[in-house]
Every structure is written in structure tokens, then in C-alpha cells.
Scaffold this active site. Structure first.
Site, mmCIF file in Angstrom:
data_model
loop_
_atom_site.group_PDB
_atom_site.id
_atom_site.type_symbol
_atom_site.label_atom_id
_atom_site.label_comp_id
_atom_site.label_asym_id
_atom_site.label_seq_id
_atom_site.Cartn_x
_atom_site.Cartn_y
_atom_site.Cartn_z
ATOM 1 N NE ARG A 74 -2.232 -0.483 3.412
ATOM 2 C CZ ARG A 74 -2.700 -0.018 4.439
ATOM 3 N NH1 ARG A 74 -3.538 0.721 4.615
ATOM 4 N NH2 ARG A 74 -1.657 0.065 5.692
ATOM 5 C CB SER A 143 5.737 -6.564 7.538
ATOM 6 O OG SER A 143 5.195 -5.405 7.836
ATOM 7 C CG ASP A 196 3.695 -5.866 10.233
ATOM 8 O OD1 ASP A 196 4.642 -6.255 11.007
ATOM 9 O OD2 ASP A 196 2.943 -6.705 9.675
HETATM 10 C C1 BGC Z 1 7.512 -11.184 9.753
HETATM 11 C C2 BGC Z 1 7.458 -9.805 10.741
HETATM 12 C C3 BGC Z 1 6.149 -9.371 10.543
HETATM 13 C C4 BGC Z 1 4.914 -10.452 10.743
HETATM 14 C C5 BGC Z 1 3.462 -9.803 10.407
HETATM 15 C C6 BGC Z 1 6.391 -12.182 9.882
HETATM 16 O O1 BGC Z 1 6.597 -13.188 9.104
HETATM 17 O O2 BGC Z 1 8.819 -11.855 10.024
HETATM 18 O O3 BGC Z 1 8.519 -8.969 10.604
HETATM 19 O O4 BGC Z 1 5.812 -8.465 11.560
HETATM 20 O O5 BGC Z 1 5.230 -11.460 9.713
HETATM 21 O O6 BGC Z 1 3.303 -9.228 9.290
#
Ligand code: BGC
Length: 484
Positions: A74, A143, A196
């Protein structure tokens, strides 16, 4: 009968009595301490986010956000009003990432993102310069596990979920994005790089100062919380004035011998894009007690995530159904092509079947036919299917609640010491759209904390924390913040 045995074994192996969950919560709290103690001290990475103060409501100005973490990304533009006026306006655009870019090269992925961001900026500004001669500023929500050295830089440790772009591992993702933006002629500066879960914490804290943790249950899972700077022994730099630091736990990689891991989870891990490091080496060894324990530790990668998040629940159910179809005749003569296809049954499908309230389970019937090409099932078989969804999702929700109880325990906010109101803000599609998951999670947390202590704890859905959170942290890190 064979099918009943398969389900009975699943029920038994996925059981999560409160005593087991308490052990999981205690292990989570211990791993948190071990991960803060030294780099590599725990499988729970406890990464420093370099966010040492959370939004106050005074943030002001125009900021862009970029949110990359699932199959979509996004771009957004947020106008912050300052002086508790909060968000005055926001525009956003969501785009799917072409699947080939999720396993291509770093420059292709970032090139695509930067070009879409440039289009969004051009459409939004339509020839007018909204930036008054200043460089535009962007908060980048990325993320995946990133080791940060500052709030606006960080190297990718490992991909998770559906991504696997080898040449990006070990690179600074901000530098990659910045180069791609330059190639597009886009004048924009990355003011903050956040996860995130950190964004969810920041976004929720902006409206409620009692928020202590931001948690994601979506495609993947993770949690972030505010830690006292002097409780982070591995931190070598100067302590921040605020005396606090947001920790990106990366709890998806949590492992404890108390986790109820079944044969389905083991094979899922082994065949996933990100298997446990030693999986192929140890996979064929006989399972003896000690060896089994050692192998478990070496084997699994992101196992807590694989047990509790949206990317995997449908896939676990598919594996159970495949076994049922091979060991019994309940589905009759079927073509197993779809049933054998990895990730073909997705979590939204099992959610639809699990929430089927029709007396003869019409939705289950439809989904089985439409997605797995299994037709003509009896009501009894369809009931069995709902039970399988229930077993897999209940285990996920109860383990998720144990994780939250672990954080509260570490913070002394599980009712034992600190009696202040503690809010946990949760975002992510699994929590938002899978009602039986979220209800079970909340009920289990009460069960674990006890009626009395749980009065001090609030679980709240945080909408779009990762988008707003990035803009807010960009604002608090803005290069112009003390200039006006
Ligand atoms: C990632 C994290 C992320 C989470 C939610 C996981 O697979 O390692 O960094 O915050 O997913 O998106």
C-alpha cells in the site's frame, strides 16, 4: 474407522490445556529476556527498532507511507493536524505484488514499488507541489525481520511468508528503496523504517496512551512493545533520553518444547519456502527421544508463526484432508490434484466453512466442491470437516493468547504486579476477519489471566496501524521537525 482415528489423533496432538499454555507463556517471557540479554540469545530476536518515543498527538504535516509485508502493498498520504487534531486526511492505494517479483531480484521488487509510488505521488499532487520546496518524507513499513542500526536503515535478516528474494538478504532495504526512487526521479526521503507490529503499536498509542503492545495476526504474526532502555543488556549505544525503546520481537520464530507440533506442521515446515535450517539433513533420521528434541530445535523456522497465522492455517487443514483421503474412503473416488496442491486451501476458505451456520452445512459442501473438487459429501463428513477447522484454529488462537500472556508477564502487567490498564492493539486479517479465532483468543486470555486480573487488560482491534504508524514515526523523525 480410519477417518475417526485421524481426527482423534489430530484432536489429541493439538490439545492446548491451560497448564500447557501457561508453560508456553512462561517460555515466551523467558525467551524475551534471553533475546534482550545478547544478540542471538534466543530464537525470538528482540530487535531494536530505534523508535525511542511514540506519537504524542502533536505530530504535524504531510507524510507518505509505504506498507510492504504481504501479497499486497500500500502507498498512502497522510495529513497530520498536530495539537491532538490527529489525522486530517488520508489517501491510499493498494496494489497486488506480481507473484514473480516475490522470488525475483531485489532491484526488480524495489523498482516496481518505486514506480507505483511515483505514480501515486503524481496522481495525488497533480502538478501542484504540496511540499513547499521541502523533500517529501516517507515512513516505510517493511514487515520482515530487519536488523536496524538507526531508525532509517536496516538490513534484511531473512524473508518470511511468501517472499524469497535471495539477493536482498543482508542488504539495507532503505538504501534499496532510495536507489529505486532516485531512478524514478522521485524526490522523497525515507525518514523511518518500521515493522508493522511497531507501526500498530505507534498508531494505537496515538489514540490511547495505555497501549503497551502492538500485535499482528495476519498473513504472518509478530509483536512489538515498549521496553525500558536499561532492561536491554545487549544495547551498546547511548541510552535515549526517553529511557525507552520499542522492541520488534519477531516472535514468529519462537519455539518451546511445549508447543504442540504435529506431523502436519513438521511436513509443512519442511516443505515451506523457509524451512528450518537443518531440515533436509535430519529429516530422514529415526526419531529417538533426545534426537527428536534436538531435531525440533534445529528443524523449525518461524514455527510459532506457522502454527498461528493466516498464511498457514488453511494449509494445515489441507494436509489433514489429504491424509483423510488417503487413509479412508470418506471422500469416495476423487481426483486429488487440487487436494495435493500446496496452499490451495486458504485460511479465508476454512473460515467460511468454520462459520457455516446452515443446518446442512451448505457452505462446507460448496467450498469442498469449488476449491478441492470433492463432491457428494455426507453431512457427517462435512461435520468432521468443521471439526478439523475448529481444532486447527482453536490451537492457533489459544497459542496466540499464550503469547500475549507471555508479554504481559514479562511486563509485570499480567495482574501480578502492575494494576494499570494495559491495552494490546491487534491488527491483521486473521484477527479482523476470522471471528472464531479472535473470540477464542480473547476468551483464552481471560482464562489464563483469571477474571480478576483480566479486568486490567484490554484487547483492541487496531485498524491500519501499519500505515498510519509509519507516517507518525516519519513525522517524529522528520528532518524539518525543529525548523518551523
Ligand atoms: C515477519 C514480521 C512481521 C509479521 C507480520 C512475519 O513473518 O517476520 O516481521 O511483522 O510477519 O506481518
Amino acid at each position: 474407522m480410519a477417518e475417526q482415528q485421524v481426527v482423534a489423533d489430530l484432536r489429541e496432538n493439538c490439545a492446548t490445556p491451560a497448564s500447557l499454555l501457561r508453560d508456553v507463556a512462561a517460555a515466551m517471557a523467558d525467551e524475551m529476556c534471553a533475546g534482550l540479554e545478547k544478540e542471538g540469545g534466543s530464537r525470538v530476536k528482540m530487535l531494536l527498532s530505534y523508535v525511542d518515543k511514540l506519537p504524542t498527538g502533536r505530530e504535524e504535516g504531510l507524510f507518505y507511507g509505504l506498507d510492504l509485508g504481504g501479497t499486497n502493498f500500500r502507498v498512502l498520504k497522510v495529513q497530520l493536524g498536530g495539537n491532538d487534531k490527529h489525522v486530517i486526511s488520508r489517501e491510499s492505494r493498494e496494489l497486488a505484488i506480481p507473484p514473480h517479483l516475490m522470488s525475483g531480484s531485489s532491484s526488480e521488487l524495489f523498482g516496481f514499488i518505486a514506480s507505483e509510488l511515483a505514480k501515486f505521488v503524481a496522481d495525488e499532487e497533480q502538478g501542484t507541489s504540496l511540499s513547499n520546496g521541502k523533500t517529501r518524507e516517507l515512513g516505510f513499513t517493511f514487515s520482515f525481520p530487519v536488523r536496524q542500526r538507526s531508525v532509517a536503515s536496516g538490513t534484511l535478516v531473512k524473508w518470511t511468508k511468501a517472499f524469497s528474494i535471495e539477493d536482498a538478504v543482508g542488504k539495507d532495504v532503505v538504501a534499496e528503496l532510495q536507489t529505486a526512487m532516485q531512478k524514478q526521479g522521485l524526490d522523497m526521503h525515507v525518514a523511518a523504517l518500521i515493522n508493522d507490529a511497531v507501526g500498530t503499536l505507534a498508531g494505537a498509542r496515538y489514540y490511547d496512551e495505555d497501549v503497551v503492545a502492538g500485535v499482528i495476526f495476519g498473513t504472518g504474526t509478530n509483536a512489538a512493545y515498549v521496553e525500558k532502555a536499561n532492561a536491554i543488556p545487549k544495547w551498546e549505544g547511548e541510552l535515549p533520553n526517553s529511557g525507552e525503546m520499542v522492541i520488534n520481537m519477531e516472535w514468529g520464530n519462537f519455539y518451546s518444547c511445549h508447543l504442540p507440533v504435529t506431523e502436519y506442521d513438521q511436513s509443512l515446515d519442511n516443505e515451506s519456502l523457509n524451512p528450518g535450517e537443518q531440515a533436509s539433513l535430519f529429516y530422514s533420521l529415526p526419531v529417538l527421544a533426545v534426537e527428536h528434541w534436538l531435531n525440533c530445535i534445529l528443524w523449525f523456522f518461524q514455527i510459532y508463526e506457522k502454527l498461528t497465522s493466516g498464511m498457514y492455517l488453511g494449509e494445515i487443514v489441507r494436509r489433514v484432508l489429504l491424509k483423510l483421503s488417503l487413509q479412508s474412503s470418506i471422500f469416495g473416488e476423487i481426483d486429488r490434484t487440487k487436494l495435493k496442491t500446496h496452499f490451495h486451501l486458504r485460511t479465508p476458505h476454512i473460515s467460511a466453512m468454520h462459520h457455516d451456520n446452515t443446518p446442512d452445512l451448505k457452505i462446507v459442501e460448496e467450498k469442498l466442491k469449488e476449491i478441492l473438487e470433492i463432491a457428494g459429501t455426507s453431512l457427517e463428513t462435512r461435520k468432521m470437516l468443521v471439526e478439523i477447522c475448529d481444532i486447527v484454529t482453536r490451537r492457533a488462537a489459544r497459542l496466540a493468547a499464550a503469547g500475549l500472556a507471555g508479554i504481559l508477564k514479562k511486563l509485570g502487567r499480567d495482574g501480578s504486579v502492575d494494576k494499570r490498564r494495559s491495552v494490546i492493539a491487534i491488527d491483521g486479517g486473521l484477527f479482523e476477519h476470522y471471528a472464531k479465532f479472535s473470540k477464542c483468543l480473547e476468551a483464552t486470555l481471560i482464562e489464563l489471566l483469571g477474571e480478576e486480573s483480566s479486568k486490567f487488560v484490554v484487547v483492541k482491534h487496531a485498524d491500519d496501524g501499519s500505515g498510519i504508524g509509519a507516517a507518525l514515526i516519519a513525522a517524529s523523525q522528520s528532518q524539518y521537525r525543529n525548523v518551523e
